[in-house]
Design a protein around this motif. Structure first.
Motif, short mmCIF file in Angstrom:
data_model
loop_
_atom_site.label_atom_id
_atom_site.label_comp_id
_atom_site.label_asym_id
_atom_site.label_seq_id
_atom_site.Cartn_x
_atom_site.Cartn_y
_atom_site.Cartn_z
N SER A 133 -11.36 -9.06 -7.72
CA SER A 133 -11.75 -8.75 -6.35
C SER A 133 -10.85 -7.82 -5.70
O SER A 133 -11.08 -7.23 -4.75
CB SER A 133 -11.83 -10.17 -5.79
N LEU A 134 -9.47 -7.63 -5.97
CA LEU A 134 -8.59 -7.12 -5.37
C LEU A 134 -8.11 -5.84 -5.94
O LEU A 134 -8.37 -4.72 -5.27
CB LEU A 134 -7.18 -8.02 -5.23
N VAL A 135 -7.81 -5.73 -7.34
CA VAL A 135 -7.27 -4.46 -7.93
C VAL A 135 -8.55 -3.53 -8.05
O VAL A 135 -8.03 -2.45 -7.93
CB VAL A 135 -6.82 -4.96 -9.43
N PRO A 136 -9.47 -3.93 -8.30
CA PRO A 136 -10.80 -2.83 -8.30
C PRO A 136 -10.69 -1.71 -7.03
O PRO A 136 -11.12 -0.62 -7.24
CB PRO A 136 -12.06 -3.51 -8.37
N ASN A 137 -10.28 -2.20 -5.87
CA ASN A 137 -10.27 -1.35 -4.77
C ASN A 137 -9.18 -0.44 -4.75
O ASN A 137 -9.27 0.56 -4.35
CB ASN A 137 -10.00 -2.36 -3.40
N LEU A 138 -8.14 -0.69 -5.56
CA LEU A 138 -6.77 0.24 -5.77
C LEU A 138 -7.20 1.25 -6.78
O LEU A 138 -6.33 2.10 -7.01
CB LEU A 138 -5.56 -0.88 -5.87
N LEU A 139 -8.05 0.87 -7.64
CA LEU A 139 -8.67 1.83 -8.69
C LEU A 139 -9.47 2.82 -8.17
O LEU A 139 -10.08 3.86 -8.87
CB LEU A 139 -9.26 1.19 -9.81
N VAL A 140 -9.89 3.02 -6.84
CA VAL A 140 -10.94 3.84 -6.35
C VAL A 140 -9.94 5.06 -5.91
O VAL A 140 -8.91 4.77 -4.94
CB VAL A 140 -11.46 3.21 -5.34
N ARG A 141 -10.02 6.20 -6.31
CA ARG A 141 -9.05 7.22 -5.85
C ARG A 141 -8.91 7.46 -4.42
O ARG A 141 -10.26 7.83 -3.75
CB ARG A 141 -9.46 8.58 -6.60
N LYS B 13 1.68 -6.97 -9.95
CA LYS B 13 0.22 -6.54 -10.49
C LYS B 13 -0.23 -5.51 -9.61
O LYS B 13 -0.94 -4.40 -10.19
CB LYS B 13 -0.60 -7.43 -10.99
N LEU B 14 -0.42 -5.75 -8.35
CA LEU B 14 -0.99 -4.78 -7.27
C LEU B 14 -0.32 -3.56 -7.35
O LEU B 14 -1.20 -2.59 -7.16
CB LEU B 14 -1.33 -5.60 -6.06
N THR C 206 -5.12 -5.77 5.65
CA THR C 206 -4.85 -7.06 4.75
C THR C 206 -5.58 -6.67 3.37
O THR C 206 -6.56 -5.88 3.23
CB THR C 206 -5.49 -8.18 5.46
N MET C 207 -5.04 -7.37 2.52
CA MET C 207 -5.64 -7.40 1.07
C MET C 207 -5.41 -8.76 0.61
O MET C 207 -4.42 -9.41 0.78
CB MET C 207 -4.90 -6.64 0.18
N GLY C 208 -6.71 -9.56 0.41
CA GLY C 208 -6.67 -10.78 -0.05
C GLY C 208 -7.06 -11.73 0.80
O GLY C 208 -7.45 -11.21 2.05
N PRO C 209 -7.25 -12.97 0.62
CA PRO C 209 -7.27 -13.62 -0.96
C PRO C 209 -8.47 -13.12 -1.62
O PRO C 209 -9.53 -12.64 -1.05
CB PRO C 209 -7.36 -15.02 -0.50
N ARG D 218 -4.23 -5.12 -18.04
CA ARG D 218 -4.22 -3.59 -17.00
C ARG D 218 -5.76 -3.15 -16.97
O ARG D 218 -6.53 -3.65 -17.95
CB ARG D 218 -3.63 -2.46 -17.48
N LEU D 219 -6.45 -3.07 -15.86
CA LEU D 219 -7.61 -2.52 -15.61
C LEU D 219 -7.74 -1.07 -15.35
O LEU D 219 -6.72 -0.46 -14.80
CB LEU D 219 -8.12 -3.07 -14.17
N ARG D 220 -8.87 -0.33 -15.70
CA ARG D 220 -9.34 0.82 -15.51
C ARG D 220 -10.50 0.94 -14.90
O ARG D 220 -11.33 -0.05 -15.36
CB ARG D 220 -8.86 1.70 -16.47
N MET D 221 -10.90 2.03 -14.03
CA MET D 221 -12.23 1.90 -13.67
C MET D 221 -13.03 2.93 -14.23
O MET D 221 -12.51 3.87 -14.89
CB MET D 221 -12.23 2.24 -12.24
N VAL D 222 -14.43 2.97 -14.79
CA VAL D 222 -15.19 3.69 -15.51
C VAL D 222 -16.31 3.92 -14.68
O VAL D 222 -17.09 3.20 -14.09
CB VAL D 222 -15.57 3.00 -16.82
N PRO D 223 -16.51 5.40 -14.04
CA PRO D 223 -15.56 6.61 -14.17
C PRO D 223 -14.33 6.41 -13.57
O PRO D 223 -14.37 5.71 -12.41
CB PRO D 223 -16.71 7.68 -13.89
N GLU D 224 -13.38 7.19 -13.83
CA GLU D 224 -11.93 7.20 -13.21
C GLU D 224 -11.87 7.87 -12.12
O GLU D 224 -11.14 7.65 -11.01
CB GLU D 224 -11.01 7.53 -14.05
#
Length: 366
Positions: free
Chosen positions: A238-246, A283-284, A229-232, A204-210
Motif C-alpha cells: 500500500s505504501l512502497v508502490p507509491n514511492l516507486l512511481v518516478r 524500508k520506506l 501524510t503517508m500511511g497507515p 525489495r520491490l520494483r515496479m514493472v514498468p519502471e
C-alpha cells in the motif's frame, strides 16, 4: 533523486509553536493536505480528515461546528496505489485492461458527503450471478465510467462528482503497472497477490514498468501542500508502490510541507513481521531514495489481550515503538492513543485527524 538536504533535521523543526502561534487556528490560511497510501488504511484516515474539509468552501457548511483551535482543510488530495491484482479489482483489470478500482472505490466512499445509501451501494458486493459474483458495484461503476470516458483518471473524477466527495482522488499512476519483489530466499516473485502469498520475507520491490509516471496534478498537489501524510497501510503493497512511481518521492522530498508517517498498529504477515516502527521508516527511505519524513505518528496505547491473541495466530503482533531509533533517523515522534478496537484493530480516525491538524497548526510557517 532529490538531495536529503531538503529535509530539515529534527532538532531544527518547531516542536510546538511557530511565528503564527499567537493566532487562532481559524485566523491561519486553510491547509492543503495530501494523503498518500492505499488499502483500508488510507480510507480510514480520509474519514477523519474529511470532517475538516467541507465540500463547499467555508466552515459553515460542516454538519457540526468544527473545533475553533484546529485549522480547516481547503484542499484534501488522496494519492492511491494501483498495483492490486487480486479479487474483484484483479478480475476487472484482466478482463477490461483497466487499473484496479478497489482502493480508489474505498477512498471515494470515505470522502463522500453522505456515507449512507449511495455509499453503501458503491460498497455492495454481489453474492450470486454468473460473472457478477464477487464484484463490488463501485468497481463495476468505475469500470463502466472508464469505458465511457476513455480515461481512468477522468472516471475517478466523475465518480467523485456523483458522490460529492470532500476531496480529490488521484491514482499514483495511470500506467498499467505490476509489482515484482526480491525475496529473502533469493527468489523473485511477480504480482501483488503472489507476493503477499509468499512465505519468504520481502527484501525489495520494483515496479514493472519502471518508468511509470504520475499525473501532473499529483505533483502539483504535493508541491503546494502544507502537510503530506503517508500511511497507515500495508508497508510493501500500500505504501512502497507509491514511492516507486518516478517523480513522487522526489516531489515529496522537495516539498515545503510538513511530512508525517502514520505508523501501523500491528505487524502484518508476509509484509512486516518482526519490523519495528523505525524499520518501517527505513524500508520506506530505501525505496524512496531519500529521507522524506519530519514526524512519525505512533500509537503507544495498550491493545486488548483478546485482539493481540487473534493477531498472534497469524504471527502478527503490535509494532514495537523504538523511539530513539526513529529519532536517530531525523524523525520526531508524536505518541498517543490512536487505536480503535472492534473485530480488528484500526486507527481511531478522529483522534488521528485531530493530532495531525494540531501538528500542522503548530508547525506551519506561512
Amino acid at each position: 533523486m532529490a538531495a536529503s538536504s531538503t529535509i530539515k533535521p529534527a532538532d531544527k523543526r518547531p516542536a510546538a509553536r511557530s511565528r503564527d502561534a499567537g493566532k487562532s487556528a481559524r485566523d491561519l490560511q486553510p491547509l492543503r493536505v495530501v494523503a498518500i497510501g492505499g488499502g483500508t488504511g488510507l480510507s480510514t484516515l480520509l474519514r477523519g480528515l474529511k470532517k475538516y474539509a467541507p465540500h463547499t468552501p467555508g466552515i459553515e457548511t460542516a454538519k457540526k461546528p468544527l473545533p475553533p483551535e484546529l485549522p480547516v482543510i481547503s484542499d484534501l488530495t488522496a494519492v492511491v496505489t494501483v498495483t492490486d491484482d487480486g479479487g474483484s479489482s484483479g478480475r476487472l483489470r484482466k478482463e477490461f485492461n483497466i487499473l484496479p478500482p478497489g482502493d480508489i472505490r474505498n477512498c471515494l466512499v470515505a470522502l463522500s458527503e453522505d456515507e449512507a445509501l449511495l455509499s453503501r451501494i458503491f460498497q455492495y458486493r454481489f453474492e450470486t450471478g454468473q460473472g457478477l459474483e464477487g464484484h463490488n458495484f463501485g468497481n463495476l461503476f468505475v469500470t463502466a465510467l472508464t469505458a465511457v470516458t476513455g480515461d481512468f483518471a477522468e472516471a475517478v473524477r466523475e465518480s467523485s462528482k456523483i458522490l460529492a466527495t470532500r476531496g480529490t482522488i488521484f491514482p499514483a499512476t495511470v500506467s498499467n503497472v505490476q509489482l515484482e519483489a526480491l525475496m529473502s530466499d533469493g527468489s523473485t516473485v511477480f504480482g501483488e497477490t503472489n507476493i503477499t502469498a509468499s512465505q519468504s520475507r520481502i527484501v525489495r520491490l520494483r515496479m514493472v514498468p519502471e518508468n511509470a509516471q504520475p499525473l501532473a496534478e499529483t505533483l502539483e498537489a504535493i508541491a503546494k501542500a502544507d502537510m503530506i501524510t503517508m500511511g497507515p497501510g500495508s508497508l510493501f503493497t500500500s505504501l512502497v508502490p507509491n514511492l516507486l512511481v518516478r517523480g513522487i518521492p522526489e516531489a515529496i522530498a522537495a516539498a515545503r510541507a510538513v511530512k508525517v508517517y502514520i505508523c501501523n498498529l500491528m505487524t502484518q504477515a508476509n509484509e512486516s513481521l518482526g519490523l519495528t516502527a523505525a524499520d518501517h521508516i527505513r524500508k520506506l527511505y530505501e525505496h524512496a531514495g531519500a529521507p522524506i519524513f519530519d514526524y512519525a505518528l505512533v500509537n503507544t496505547a495498550p491493545i486488548s489481550e483478546n485482539l493481540q491473541a487473534k493477531y498472534a495466530l497469524e504471527g502478527a503482533s503490535r509494532i514495537v515503538v523504538d523511539r530513539d531509533a526513529i529519532e536517530s533517523l531525523g524523525v520526531r515522534c508524536v505518541t498517543g492513543d490512536f487505536v480503535g478496537e472492534g473485530m480488528v484493530v484500526r486507527h481511531a480516525t478522529d483522534r488521528v485527524a485531530t493530532e495531525l491538524l494540531k501538528l500542522a497548526a503548530a508547525t506551519r510557517t506561512a
